[in-house]
Design a protein around this motif. Structure first.
Motif, PDB file in Angstrom:
ATOM      1  N   VAL A  68      37.247  22.304 -32.930  1.00 33.92           N
ATOM      2  CA  VAL A  68      36.895  20.906 -33.195  1.00 33.92           C
ATOM      3  C   VAL A  68      37.142  20.097 -31.930  1.00 33.92           C
ATOM      4  CG1 VAL A  68      37.464  18.887 -34.604  1.00 33.92           C
ATOM      5  CG2 VAL A  68      37.516  21.170 -35.617  1.00 33.92           C
ATOM      6  N   THR A  70      38.579  17.425 -29.988  1.00 36.69           N
ATOM      7  CA  THR A  70      39.711  16.525 -30.221  1.00 36.69           C
ATOM      8  C   THR A  70      39.749  15.394 -29.200  1.00 36.69           C
ATOM      9  OG1 THR A  70      41.133  17.968 -28.920  1.00 36.69           O
ATOM     10  CG2 THR A  70      41.148  18.258 -31.316  1.00 36.69           C
ATOM     11  N   LYS A  71      39.161  15.634 -28.045  1.00 38.48           N
ATOM     12  CA  LYS A  71      39.085  14.615 -26.996  1.00 38.48           C
ATOM     13  C   LYS A  71      37.677  14.655 -26.428  1.00 38.48           C
ATOM     14  CE  LYS A  71      43.776  15.849 -25.852  1.00 38.48           C
ATOM     15  NZ  LYS A  71      44.299  17.099 -25.381  1.00 38.48           N
ATOM     16  N   GLN A  82      39.774  22.012 -29.878  1.00 36.80           N
ATOM     17  CA  GLN A  82      41.036  22.545 -30.368  1.00 36.80           C
ATOM     18  C   GLN A  82      40.720  23.760 -31.224  1.00 36.80           C
ATOM     19  OE1 GLN A  82      43.239  20.208 -33.250  1.00 36.80           O
ATOM     20  NE2 GLN A  82      45.160  20.820 -32.271  1.00 36.80           N
ATOM     21  N   LYS A  84      42.545  26.788 -33.472  1.00 36.18           N
ATOM     22  CA  LYS A  84      43.811  27.070 -34.149  1.00 36.18           C
ATOM     23  C   LYS A  84      44.579  28.174 -33.415  1.00 36.18           C
ATOM     24  CE  LYS A  84      45.830  28.204 -38.560  1.00 36.18           C
ATOM     25  NZ  LYS A  84      45.647  28.549 -39.935  1.00 36.18           N
ATOM     26  N   ASP A  88      43.695  24.542 -25.820  1.00 37.47           N
ATOM     27  CA  ASP A  88      42.455  23.767 -25.880  1.00 37.47           C
ATOM     28  C   ASP A  88      41.428  24.359 -24.918  1.00 37.47           C
ATOM     29  OD1 ASP A  88      43.576  22.128 -27.743  1.00 37.47           O
ATOM     30  OD2 ASP A  88      43.825  20.401 -26.418  1.00 37.47           O
ATOM     31  N   GLN A 107      33.524  13.402 -30.868  1.00 38.95           N
ATOM     32  CA  GLN A 107      34.887  13.467 -31.393  1.00 38.95           C
ATOM     33  C   GLN A 107      34.858  13.928 -32.853  1.00 38.95           C
ATOM     34  OE1 GLN A 107      37.580  12.287 -29.425  1.00 38.95           O
ATOM     35  NE2 GLN A 107      39.111  12.827 -30.936  1.00 38.95           N
ATOM     36  N   GLY A 108      35.596  14.994 -33.170  1.00 36.63           N
ATOM     37  CA  GLY A 108      35.701  15.483 -34.537  1.00 36.63           C
ATOM     38  C   GLY A 108      34.626  16.473 -34.953  1.00 36.63           C
ATOM     39  N   GLU A 110      32.709  19.932 -35.257  1.00 36.59           N
ATOM     40  CA  GLU A 110      33.120  21.335 -35.218  1.00 36.59           C
ATOM     41  C   GLU A 110      32.023  22.172 -34.554  1.00 36.59           C
ATOM     42  OE1 GLU A 110      35.221  24.587 -38.169  1.00 36.59           O
ATOM     43  OE2 GLU A 110      34.145  22.912 -39.051  1.00 36.59           O
ATOM     44  N   ARG A 144      31.943  17.162 -39.258  1.00 39.60           N
ATOM     45  CA  ARG A 144      33.061  16.508 -38.571  1.00 39.60           C
ATOM     46  C   ARG A 144      34.346  16.742 -39.360  1.00 39.60           C
ATOM     47  NH1 ARG A 144      31.571  12.817 -34.498  1.00 39.60           N
ATOM     48  NH2 ARG A 144      29.340  12.427 -34.473  1.00 39.60           N
TER      49      ARG A 144
END
Length: 146
Positions: A68, A70-71, A82, A84, A88, A107-108, A110, A144
């Motif tokens: 996803v 994240t920035k 990001q 899991k 990063d 942003q957000g 996937e 997202r």
């Protein structure tokens, strides 16, 4: 020469018997290898230690990761994914499909992606593709994560 019925049957039987005998005498390769034979059968190649990991699979052209954003830097058009339990991953606009050219903020969102390593040894996304989800009105939208 004219053969009688019994003679014709006997001649056909001899031909069939000869053919069957020839097939029986010539063994197939599988028949030559019997238990206890000293010849060793070839074994399948074992993966080298560099291509496998004690933790399981490794990302490759056939095995992609998901992550996803994240920035995301709107000005420079790059960001970080990001993943899991992993560091990063750098994501640049150049590896995104052209359908996302007009999408400014990722942003957000996937993504599924291949991962490569930069010269500095840092992970970088390669051939990233966004995941979609139904929008509830018969269409599709970017998936997202909040």
């Amino acid at each position: 020469e004219h053969l009688g019925e019994d003679e014709a049957t006997t001649a056909a039987t001899k031909t069939t018997t000869t053919t069957t005998t020839t097939r029986t005498i010539t063994p197939t390769p599988a028949a030559r290898e019997r238990p206890g034979n000293d010849k060793k059968k070839p074994q399948p190649a074992q993966p080298s230690s560099s291509s496998s990991s004690s933790k399981g699979f490794q990302p490759s052209a056939g095995l992609w990761l998901t992550g996803v954003v994240t920035k995301w830097d709107l000005q420079k058009q790059f960001g970080f994914l990001q993943v899991k339990d992993a560091p990063d991953v750098f994501l640049h606009r150049d590896v995104l499909p052209e359908e996302l050219a007009s999408t400014r903020n990722l942003q957000g969102v996937e993504f599924a992606f291949e991962v490569t390593t930069t010269d500095e040894g840092k992970p970088r996304a390669n051939t990233a593709k966004p995941l979609l989800m139904a929008d509830g009105v018969g269409g599709w939208q970017l998936r997202r994560v909040k």
